[in-house]
Design an enzyme around this catalytic site. Sequence first.
Site, mmCIF file in Angstrom:
data_model
loop_
_atom_site.group_PDB
_atom_site.id
_atom_site.type_symbol
_atom_site.label_atom_id
_atom_site.label_comp_id
_atom_site.label_asym_id
_atom_site.label_seq_id
_atom_site.Cartn_x
_atom_site.Cartn_y
_atom_site.Cartn_z
ATOM 1 N N HIS A 51 0.930 -1.192 0.077
ATOM 2 C CA HIS A 51 -0.039 -0.025 0.004
ATOM 3 C C HIS A 51 1.065 1.075 -0.145
ATOM 4 O O HIS A 51 2.003 1.048 0.080
ATOM 5 C CB HIS A 51 -0.917 -0.124 1.171
ATOM 6 C CG HIS A 51 -2.032 -1.017 1.096
ATOM 7 N ND1 HIS A 51 -3.061 -1.051 1.930
ATOM 8 C CD2 HIS A 51 -2.367 -1.960 0.259
ATOM 9 C CE1 HIS A 51 -3.932 -2.010 1.646
ATOM 10 N NE2 HIS A 51 -3.471 -2.871 0.538
ATOM 11 N N GLU A 53 1.403 3.634 2.064
ATOM 12 C CA GLU A 53 2.161 3.829 3.222
ATOM 13 C C GLU A 53 3.242 2.900 3.441
ATOM 14 O O GLU A 53 4.371 3.607 3.944
ATOM 15 C CB GLU A 53 1.130 3.655 4.619
ATOM 16 C CG GLU A 53 -0.052 4.628 4.519
ATOM 17 C CD GLU A 53 -1.310 3.970 3.935
ATOM 18 O OE1 GLU A 53 -2.341 4.221 4.477
ATOM 19 O OE2 GLU A 53 -1.165 3.283 2.973
ATOM 20 N N TRP A 182 -16.696 4.985 -38.784
ATOM 21 C CA TRP A 182 -15.916 6.055 -37.693
ATOM 22 C C TRP A 182 -16.451 7.441 -37.776
ATOM 23 O O TRP A 182 -16.688 8.066 -38.919
ATOM 24 C CB TRP A 182 -14.569 6.185 -37.856
ATOM 25 C CG TRP A 182 -13.725 4.722 -37.399
ATOM 26 C CD1 TRP A 182 -13.200 4.254 -38.395
ATOM 27 C CD2 TRP A 182 -13.848 4.489 -36.013
ATOM 28 N NE1 TRP A 182 -12.849 2.899 -37.659
ATOM 29 C CE2 TRP A 182 -13.005 3.200 -36.326
ATOM 30 C CE3 TRP A 182 -14.161 4.520 -35.009
ATOM 31 C CZ2 TRP A 182 -12.599 2.320 -35.417
ATOM 32 C CZ3 TRP A 182 -13.917 3.659 -33.916
ATOM 33 C CH2 TRP A 182 -13.226 2.411 -34.047
ATOM 34 N N LEU A 216 -12.971 -4.176 -28.188
ATOM 35 C CA LEU A 216 -13.440 -3.807 -26.957
ATOM 36 C C LEU A 216 -12.138 -3.450 -26.095
ATOM 37 O O LEU A 216 -12.403 -3.712 -24.713
ATOM 38 C CB LEU A 216 -14.602 -4.352 -26.169
ATOM 39 C CG LEU A 216 -15.763 -4.382 -27.027
ATOM 40 C CD1 LEU A 216 -16.934 -4.983 -26.113
ATOM 41 C CD2 LEU A 216 -16.272 -2.927 -27.280
ATOM 42 N N GLU A 295 -20.615 1.852 -23.854
ATOM 43 C CA GLU A 295 -20.500 2.385 -25.123
ATOM 44 C C GLU A 295 -21.489 2.214 -26.252
ATOM 45 O O GLU A 295 -21.363 2.304 -27.382
ATOM 46 C CB GLU A 295 -19.172 2.001 -25.798
ATOM 47 C CG GLU A 295 -17.725 2.495 -24.921
ATOM 48 C CD GLU A 295 -16.673 2.391 -25.714
ATOM 49 O OE1 GLU A 295 -16.627 1.999 -26.747
ATOM 50 O OE2 GLU A 295 -15.540 2.378 -25.092
#
Length: 353
Positions: A51, A53, A182, A216, A295
């Site tokens: 983590h 810390e 597109w 994707l 999407e």
Amino acid sequence: MNSNEKYIQRCIDLAKNGLGTTYPNPMVGSVIVYDGKIIGESWHKKAGEGHAEVNAVNSVKDKSLLSKATIYVSLEPCSHFGKTPPCCDLIIQNKIPNVVIGTVDPNNKVAGRGIQRLIDAGINVKVGFLEAECNELNKRFFTFHQKKRPYIILKWAESQDGFIAPILRQAQDDIKEKKPVWITSKYSRQLVHKWRSEEQAILVGTQTVIDDNPKLDVRDWTGNNPVRIVLDRKNRIPKNSTIFDNQVKTIIICESINEKSSENCIFESIDFEKEISTQIIELLYKYEIQSVIIEGGRQTLQTFIDNNLWDEALIFIGKPFFKQGIQAPIINHSCFDKQQIGQDELKIYKNHD
């Protein structure tokens, strides 16, 4: 900005380096200061690894300074054993006398217990610096734990005259030959792939897969591919579609399950006669998915809008005029921000309801 806020801002900036790589953990940054100077800093890089810390403490060259230092952290230190030991124990063991925390962790496993544990150990704890910024940093994590659902981002591109696709497409029998029409430039498409690398899952409807045979993935960027979530009520999607390539974890949501799930291709059923967006979100929560970018297509997007199940909408306005076609979803919110991405306009909406 006072010194506490300055160092918490540094924690936030560091934490952002973990965007897209820390799921299911939050993004966290930590800075250790002694005598007005930063002697150590780091962030949480990946679930299962150290983590923020821990990494910050490890970065301090002279560990004897820790007993006279202040550790800053953007999110409350954990107090439970997960894949790694509690950060509270690390702070206590190193006798760090001062802890400054940006905001409280909403996870029920923490939720103030870390703060109390530090106080009980005689540590001087201060909480609540740049809280709004710290909460925004972990909007996905906070939404998941507080609302019991993923953070939902809607995304589509539309033509100048408000269509997301032309009405006529050349008929093709081979789905492998099918490609999207597109609307936006390559720069906008690259930005979309960057967004995909930052979210945990991506969701599309049946027709999008049949029409476009999308991958994707994040091929125009670097990072993790999102989990693919695909709606296929009547099991109409051809089995040679790219979504069935087993390269990325994929969850197919259908009315009735006709085949066995594999490790990377999972079939789930919902009741399509009832409201589907809530069922989908419950399913994603079950799989501990903290964020999803939706999407398309139009019907799928509009369903989430109509049920007010969304947090952000990212809408590209491209250069083409289609004159006729599939109309873009309707979103009755005021635009939060506008940006120019090459030749395209990007409109950003935020749902504060």
